[in-house]
Scaffold this active site. Structure first.
Site, mmCIF file in Angstrom:
data_model
loop_
_atom_site.group_PDB
_atom_site.id
_atom_site.type_symbol
_atom_site.label_atom_id
_atom_site.label_comp_id
_atom_site.label_asym_id
_atom_site.label_seq_id
_atom_site.Cartn_x
_atom_site.Cartn_y
_atom_site.Cartn_z
ATOM 1 N N ARG A 238 0.849 -1.180 0.000
ATOM 2 C CA ARG A 238 0.000 0.000 0.000
ATOM 3 C C ARG A 238 0.892 1.240 0.000
ATOM 4 O O ARG A 238 2.027 1.205 0.451
ATOM 5 C CB ARG A 238 -0.913 0.011 1.224
ATOM 6 C CG ARG A 238 -1.850 -1.207 1.303
ATOM 7 C CD ARG A 238 -2.707 -1.155 2.555
ATOM 8 N NE ARG A 238 -3.640 -2.268 2.622
ATOM 9 C CZ ARG A 238 -3.404 -3.420 3.247
ATOM 10 N NH1 ARG A 238 -2.223 -3.605 3.850
ATOM 11 N NH2 ARG A 238 -4.303 -4.390 3.263
ATOM 12 N N LYS A 262 -2.275 -1.946 7.952
ATOM 13 C CA LYS A 262 -3.443 -1.323 8.567
ATOM 14 C C LYS A 262 -3.655 -1.929 9.954
ATOM 15 O O LYS A 262 -3.234 -3.039 10.236
ATOM 16 C CB LYS A 262 -4.689 -1.569 7.703
ATOM 17 C CG LYS A 262 -4.633 -0.888 6.349
ATOM 18 C CD LYS A 262 -5.980 -0.922 5.648
ATOM 19 C CE LYS A 262 -6.481 -2.312 5.381
ATOM 20 N NZ LYS A 262 -7.740 -2.327 4.604
ATOM 21 N N HIS A 334 -2.556 1.887 -5.848
ATOM 22 C CA HIS A 334 -3.389 0.708 -5.568
ATOM 23 C C HIS A 334 -3.541 -0.162 -6.807
ATOM 24 O O HIS A 334 -3.713 -1.389 -6.684
ATOM 25 C CB HIS A 334 -4.768 1.142 -5.065
ATOM 26 C CG HIS A 334 -5.517 0.036 -4.374
ATOM 27 N ND1 HIS A 334 -5.221 -0.369 -3.095
ATOM 28 C CD2 HIS A 334 -6.526 -0.762 -4.805
ATOM 29 C CE1 HIS A 334 -6.020 -1.363 -2.752
ATOM 30 N NE2 HIS A 334 -6.821 -1.622 -3.775
ATOM 31 N N ARG A 337 -0.781 -2.465 -6.843
ATOM 32 C CA ARG A 337 -1.084 -3.564 -5.904
ATOM 33 C C ARG A 337 -1.891 -4.646 -6.618
ATOM 34 O O ARG A 337 -1.613 -5.846 -6.463
ATOM 35 C CB ARG A 337 -1.855 -2.991 -4.714
ATOM 36 C CG ARG A 337 -2.206 -3.966 -3.605
ATOM 37 C CD ARG A 337 -2.758 -3.180 -2.424
ATOM 38 N NE ARG A 337 -3.456 -4.024 -1.477
ATOM 39 C CZ ARG A 337 -2.881 -4.737 -0.531
ATOM 40 N NH1 ARG A 337 -1.563 -4.741 -0.412
ATOM 41 N NH2 ARG A 337 -3.581 -5.465 0.310
ATOM 42 N N HIS A 360 -4.663 -9.543 2.584
ATOM 43 C CA HIS A 360 -6.106 -9.506 2.389
ATOM 44 C C HIS A 360 -6.783 -10.216 3.555
ATOM 45 O O HIS A 360 -6.393 -11.330 3.922
ATOM 46 C CB HIS A 360 -6.500 -10.212 1.082
ATOM 47 C CG HIS A 360 -6.172 -9.425 -0.136
ATOM 48 N ND1 HIS A 360 -5.910 -10.009 -1.366
ATOM 49 C CD2 HIS A 360 -6.055 -8.092 -0.345
ATOM 50 C CE1 HIS A 360 -5.666 -9.080 -2.258
ATOM 51 N NE2 HIS A 360 -5.737 -7.903 -1.658
ATOM 52 N N TYR A 369 -8.485 -11.477 -8.316
ATOM 53 C CA TYR A 369 -7.303 -11.373 -9.164
ATOM 54 C C TYR A 369 -6.997 -12.712 -9.825
ATOM 55 O O TYR A 369 -6.444 -12.758 -10.914
ATOM 56 C CB TYR A 369 -6.105 -10.908 -8.335
ATOM 57 C CG TYR A 369 -6.354 -9.588 -7.646
ATOM 58 C CD1 TYR A 369 -6.411 -8.412 -8.380
ATOM 59 C CD2 TYR A 369 -6.546 -9.518 -6.283
ATOM 60 C CE1 TYR A 369 -6.648 -7.198 -7.772
ATOM 61 C CE2 TYR A 369 -6.790 -8.308 -5.649
ATOM 62 C CZ TYR A 369 -6.835 -7.149 -6.407
ATOM 63 O OH TYR A 369 -7.075 -5.953 -5.794
#
Length: 400
Positions: A238, A262, A334, A337, A360, A369
């Site tokens: 990120r 995060k 992003h 990413r 994730h 993805y």
């Protein structure tokens, strides 16, 4: 009622802070780098500033947010609540029998009169389009379902808490209108193809596609820019994780570097040869002297830690060149990413390994993805020729 006009107040004027001429020093006994602690402190000050503008009867709610949600979520919820309170004062018909003019003065009595319909009008009518007034300009703000869902979530958490603590008599959240969010479509995922990644790295190495003015800066930052792009496309980091990196984040003996995810989660990322090479080239050949406290890894030409905004502009420039698109159409970090996730799965790595690498929370996010492999539809269709299968079966039946 006046049509959808509200004065923006995001808590940017900080209260409960030290005087402007007094420098904040960090007494840090944890392993968390000072720059992370400082960023968290800035967010906490913003939270306290917003809380100081809200009614006192919400003190227990502030305490609940402080101890139960991530700091970024706490700030988002408080910002939405202040926005809602300003809406009540400036726009809501519930204000007819009251004379107060600031969110701080709103009594609990008013909150107890709010119905689900009132909130539905706020979310579904007002928030879809309103005007933010500033000194320099008036901005028309439009929100679509994803942004509306965030505001609805903030209001729902508040009213559920007030009902739980018996400050209001009923749980009005049960009457909130649902907001339908579109399902993510694998085909709609924006990412660079492998060939475009190669072109992007070629640009940062050789200056291909840059304007004469851009080349002046590129000559001084090409090693830095290459290291940044390699980290984005290799690890799917990120933008905040790249921006917060320090020299001390890198452990050469163990061949890894530490990032902060995060919710303040720590993660050690292994350094492969490519990442190690570009970082060492940047540090040895180009990194300018640092003129601020700490040891930020990626510096501006002025010797300060690069900002998130600068990183975004850097990525947009190089991705636009790679896609042969106008500069404004370049991708955000992003999207790199997403590029990393899709490329890793395309090269045969497990979905669960990619999920772990990209942090994730849910594997279904990573599966998006997985479905977006290059020419996946073409491969499926080309490997299933219906008429060939029909003729084979017809031929076999005639032989029998």
């Amino acid at each position: 009622m006046a049509r959808k006009k509200i004065i923006k107040d995001d808590g940017s004027s900080l209260s409960r802070t030290t005087p402007h001429n007094k420098k904040i020093k960090i007494h840090n006994k944890s392993d968390v780098p000072d720059n992370i602690v400082e960023k968290q402190n800035d967010m906490i000050k913003k939270c306290l500033s917003i809380e100081a503008q809200l009614p006192d009867f919400l003190f227990d709610y502030f305490l609940y947010l402080k101890n139960s949600v991530a700091l970024s979520t706490r700030l988002a919820y408080l910002s939405d609540l202040l926005f809602y309170c300003n809406y009540l004062i400036n726009e809501s018909p519930l204000m007819a029998e009251y004379e107060f003019k600031t969110p701080k003065d709103i009594p609990l009595e008013l909150f107890s009169k709010i119905t689900a319909r009132d909130v539905n009008l706020f979310i579904g009518d007002f928030c879809t389009r309103y005007i933010v007034e500033t000194e320099n300009a008036d901005y028309i703000m439009e929100n679509h379902n994803r942004a509306l869902a965030r505001k609805k979530s903030s209001i729902s958490v508040l009213f559920k808490f007030l009902y739980r603590d018996q400050l209001i008599e009923s749980n009005i959240t049960e009457g909130f209108n649902p907001i339908k969010l579109p399902k993510p479509q694998p085909d709609a995922i924006k990412r660079l193809e492998i060939e475009e990644v190669a072109m992007m790295l070629d640009t940062v190495e050789n200056g291909t596609g840059l304007t004469d003015k851009e080349k002046q800066y590129w000559e001084k930052t090409k090693y830095r820019d290459k290291a940044i792009l390699v980290l984005f496309t290799t690890y799917g980091l990120r933008v905040s994780e790249v921006q917060q990196l320090n020299l001390s984040s890198i452990n050469y003996a163990r061949g890894e570097f530490k990032i902060y995810r995060k919710r303040s989660k720590e993660a050690n990322m292994p350094l492969n040869k490519s990442a190690l090479a570009v970082i060492e080239d940047y540090i040895k050949l180009e990194r300018p002297p640092c003129i601020e406290d700490g040891d930020p890894l990626f510096l501006s030409l002025q010797g300060r830690r690069m900002t998130v905004r600068t990183l975004r502009e850097l990525v947009k420039k190089y991705t636009a060149i790679a896609m042969q698109a106008p500069r404004h159409a370049g991708y955000s970090p992003h999207k790199l990413r997403a590029t990393a996730a899709s490329s890793l799965i395309q090269y045969g790595f497990s979905i669960y390994d990619v999920q772990n690498l990209l942090d994730h929370d849910n594997v279904t996010t990573t599966q998006l993805y997985s479905a977006h492999k290059k020419d996946a539809k073409r491969d499926v269709v080309n490997n299933y020729e219906l008429l060939d299968e029909y003729h084979k079966k017809d031929s076999n039946s005639k032989k029998n």
